[in-house]
Design a protein around this motif. Sequence first.
Motif, PDB file in Angstrom:
ATOM      1  N   GLU B 109       0.826  -1.196   0.000  1.00 24.59           N
ATOM      2  CA  GLU B 109       0.000   0.000   0.000  1.00 24.59           C
ATOM      3  C   GLU B 109       0.865   1.252   0.000  1.00 24.59           C
ATOM      4  O   GLU B 109       0.494   2.267  -0.566  1.00 24.59           O
ATOM      5  CB  GLU B 109      -0.963  -0.017   1.177  1.00 24.59           C
ATOM      6  CG  GLU B 109      -2.059  -1.051   1.035  1.00 24.59           C
ATOM      7  CD  GLU B 109      -2.838  -0.932  -0.275  1.00 24.59           C
ATOM      8  OE1 GLU B 109      -3.578   0.046  -0.442  1.00 24.59           O
ATOM      9  OE2 GLU B 109      -2.701  -1.815  -1.129  1.00 24.59           O
TER      10      GLU B 109
ATOM     11  N   SER C  30      -8.196   0.131  -4.280  1.00 28.00           N
ATOM     12  CA  SER C  30      -6.857  -0.219  -3.815  1.00 28.00           C
ATOM     13  C   SER C  30      -6.435  -1.525  -4.456  1.00 28.00           C
ATOM     14  O   SER C  30      -7.261  -2.275  -4.962  1.00 28.00           O
ATOM     15  CB  SER C  30      -6.823  -0.339  -2.289  1.00 28.00           C
ATOM     16  OG  SER C  30      -7.595  -1.435  -1.867  1.00 28.00           O
ATOM     17  N   GLU C  64     -11.560  -3.568  -2.443  1.00 24.22           N
ATOM     18  CA  GLU C  64     -10.266  -4.269  -2.475  1.00 24.22           C
ATOM     19  C   GLU C  64     -10.278  -5.442  -3.463  1.00 24.22           C
ATOM     20  O   GLU C  64      -9.477  -6.357  -3.373  1.00 24.22           O
ATOM     21  CB  GLU C  64      -9.891  -4.810  -1.085  1.00 24.22           C
ATOM     22  CG  GLU C  64      -9.866  -3.767  -0.007  1.00 24.22           C
ATOM     23  CD  GLU C  64      -9.934  -4.396   1.375  1.00 24.22           C
ATOM     24  OE1 GLU C  64      -9.267  -5.415   1.569  1.00 24.22           O
ATOM     25  OE2 GLU C  64     -10.668  -3.877   2.232  1.00 24.22           O
TER      26      GLU C  64
END
Lengths: 327, 306, 376
Positions: B109, C30, C64
């Motif tokens: 991330e 993400s 996600e």
Amino acid sequence: MIPERHLNIAVLMLFFAVPAWALIMDEPFTITLATRAAILALAATGLNIALGLGGLVSLGHAIFFGIGGYAMGVLAFHAQTYTPMQLGGFEIAGTKSMPVIWLVALVASGIAAVLVGLLSLRTSGVYFIMITLAFGQMFYYFAISWRAYGGEDGLSIYVRNDFPGLNTLDPIQFFGLCATLLCLALLVFWRLARSPFGLALGAARQVPQRVETVGLDPVRLKLVAFVLSGMMTGLAGALFADLNRFVSPTMFSWQFSGELIVLVILGGVGRLMGPLIGAGLFVTLEHVLGDITDFWHVILGAILLVIVLFARGGVVGLFCGKARPDA
Amino acid sequence: MSTILVIEQVINGLQFGVMLFLMAAGLTLIFGVMGLINLAHGSLYMIGAFAAAWVAGLTGSFLLALVAAMAAAALAGALVEMVVIRRLYAADHLDQVLATFALILIFSEGTRWVFGSFPLYLDIPEALSGTVTLPGGIAYPLYRLVLIGIGLTVGLALWALIERTRIGMQIRAGRDDREMIAALGVDISRLYTGIFALGALLAGLAGALVGAIQSVQVGMGEPVLILAFVVIVIGGIGSIKGAFIGALLVGLTDTLGGIFLPEIFKLFTDASTATQAGSALASMAIYILMSLVLIWRPTGLFGRAA
Amino acid sequence: MKKWMLGAALCAISSMAAADVKVGMITTLSGGGAGLGIDVRDGFLLALEQAGRDDIEMVIEDDERAPDAAVRIADRMIQSERVDIMTGIIWSNLAMAVVPGAVAQGVFYLSPNAGPSQLAGQGCHENYFNVAWQNDNLHEAAGAWANETGYSNSFILAPNYPAGQDALTGYKRMYEGDLAGEIYTDLGQTDYAAEIAQIRASGADSVFFFLPGGMGISFLKQYADSGVELPVIGPAFSFDQGILQAVGDAALGVVNTSQWSKDIENETNAAFVESFEAEYGRLPSLYASQGFDTANLLISALDVADPSEDPDAFREALRAANFDSTRGDFAFGPNHHPVQDIYAREVIQEDDVFTNRIIGTALEDHADAYAAECQM
């Protein structure tokens, strides 16, 4: 330091108080979150038998979780489409009955655990971690290519399955069902840890030679633990599928196996309430951090690091100190 | 299916294996000497690829990009070793798995934070593009031949480093007896940081080399990481020779399995089913290979008994 | 939870009833596929901003790319946020996890991307609308374009998962020539040397591939470097604006099929491309156009009826599709999937940027193959 028993009671009370509060406040989603925590805790309690009592670091427990999920998915899919299953000349009707599905999930994941356990327990240490990971990948790729049951798309089950006398679509009733199963599993774990079998298993984990000298086979002890562990995680898989009304190969993914380990460690390895505390914390973190930032995984990673480096023994260890050797 | 096609596929398998070796060598070295399972090794691969793509974008030089990839990965490796990994040597495997799993989350991330969500561009240099004709008339991409060459050279250099130098002696001593090298007056923490950085450097190099023919994106490290684990487990954890043999085995099994299993299935069933079933089995082939090896030899081909 | 209170300032001035419609967007923000979700979101928000709507409250969440995360968020949006309309999902497997449950609970779902065949056929639902395409459409167009170009011996490949299998089925549905080979690769595979060797040895005259995301980038780069010079055709997913820059030269000249392109000539599209670039500093992708169209469809129906007060009228208004689409004409078929033209595009380089140019129409007013199975 507080006695572990007091912490356990407090955790259980909190576990039931949250959904009760949500029911009064009409916040059905909080009940869904609590149900999710209960199911993850059930899966992690299963892993805790292998990991905490048997010392088996399995990076493949998603296998059993996935098998339980697919037991539900496949049976309900056939019931939903009114098509019988073809099984070597026999025709078997699908079902929407939870008890039947649970039984199938327990048996199927038990058989898988026997096979995986027999082969994997020939190895130990890092090799054991890696071979369970490899078995997990095998199941994962198999599920992806299994076109009859949706492959990577998975299977959607439109209505939650039935339990006699309950309306399972009502969040609080489904929560009650999952919580009851979790409590039963905790009871099993508690009895197991104190049983002669549990003591022998603990000894096999710490000093295998000593167990052998009294005539017990440490590999067989570990195998029994591994199978019990797999079955419990399999049951959780069936419930998880019912919670989401959906199964997919991600239930078999190695990341999920990793998450299960995270849950157990977060709470405390080998501790009765470790998995429930871990699951509760994980679900809360996921919910709260996910609101704050898209990059919440960074924060989750940092929290995990801190726990590993500075809070060995997880939350239970933090409050209650080191475990007694027999617990 | 012609002989030429089979030979070409074998070369492809070797090339894949050699790249896996770059990853696996670092992993197995780190495990052999420090006894550490590093799940975050794939992140170092990713860092190498991103650093290369970034520098190549700025300077246009592939060579500089490779240097940057190795430097960035080694730096990240050394940093991680000093801040986190160092505290884990004494811990059990469980803690190591968890901590390095956490590092994956942070690196993945974090990289997306810095570079965004779109894949980056990295291409092979002009001089290495195109194909060359091998004996037998096989037109084969030059760059892939270069990859094989680099991989073999690195393998040889590693062997020389470990067998022929003073540092190598310390590494071997560390592998055999951790207390002993402390007694020899070696600065263990410096040695460990160095080894970890070396492993990271190799991973970064692999990431940059492979990134040029694939896509440079977040999450690119994890599939390779799992394959690299399969490699070192087959070869025997801690053994460089095992990693090399294991890498070639995995590369060949994966490449040839994907080609031949569907063909074999076509002997029994119709083409479409055969393609699907064969591909399904091929994707499981290396894991089946690994379990067979472990059932036969529980500590891998060249591993020492636990 | 991130809430975009759009036009909050306007709201204060006009003192109209604020936020009486709640829209939940679940999309991928993400991980590896985040580029697609971000484009859909940005396109959608751009349309809302341009319309100056202060009565639409957005709840945007990241899935996600995980089905169970998507289901969890959907549960929250329906049970806790009590949204009226949902949208945003990129991937078919996530859509299959979320959509059937959501529409069964009375929520409207507008799909800005995924169009699995189940939801177009037997699993269709009156509250489910697809504003993008049915999954097979672009592959069918590729097959039709191959016929038109005169290809007669194609080599086809896709990953071994449902969308990949649908892709090859879709291509073969329209394509009339022979097959030089048919391969399923691993999902997430990054090295295609073995497949390219097979293509070289197969004697094919063309290659059709469906390899979304990073897989397509890897394949194209390796293919370009392999010396195999057969023409390549594929759906737009491997050639959208976000990915093309990472493929670079390797994609130049490749033909791909799309229901949208930035050079479709109509006022809405020209204004969309210009304003998107001005707002976000990058060219829009087809995903952005789909997000933009989805929002405009929604706005057009909200002008007619309130979904919570009169869902039947709201549904009729959606069905009428009375909005200006970036694709020009836009209409729904009987199963609430688009009936639309699909173009063949070619990858070109404009200044430093790689982009696409329309070279012909592959299929006109094309509907999907599953509409007959749908009974609403």
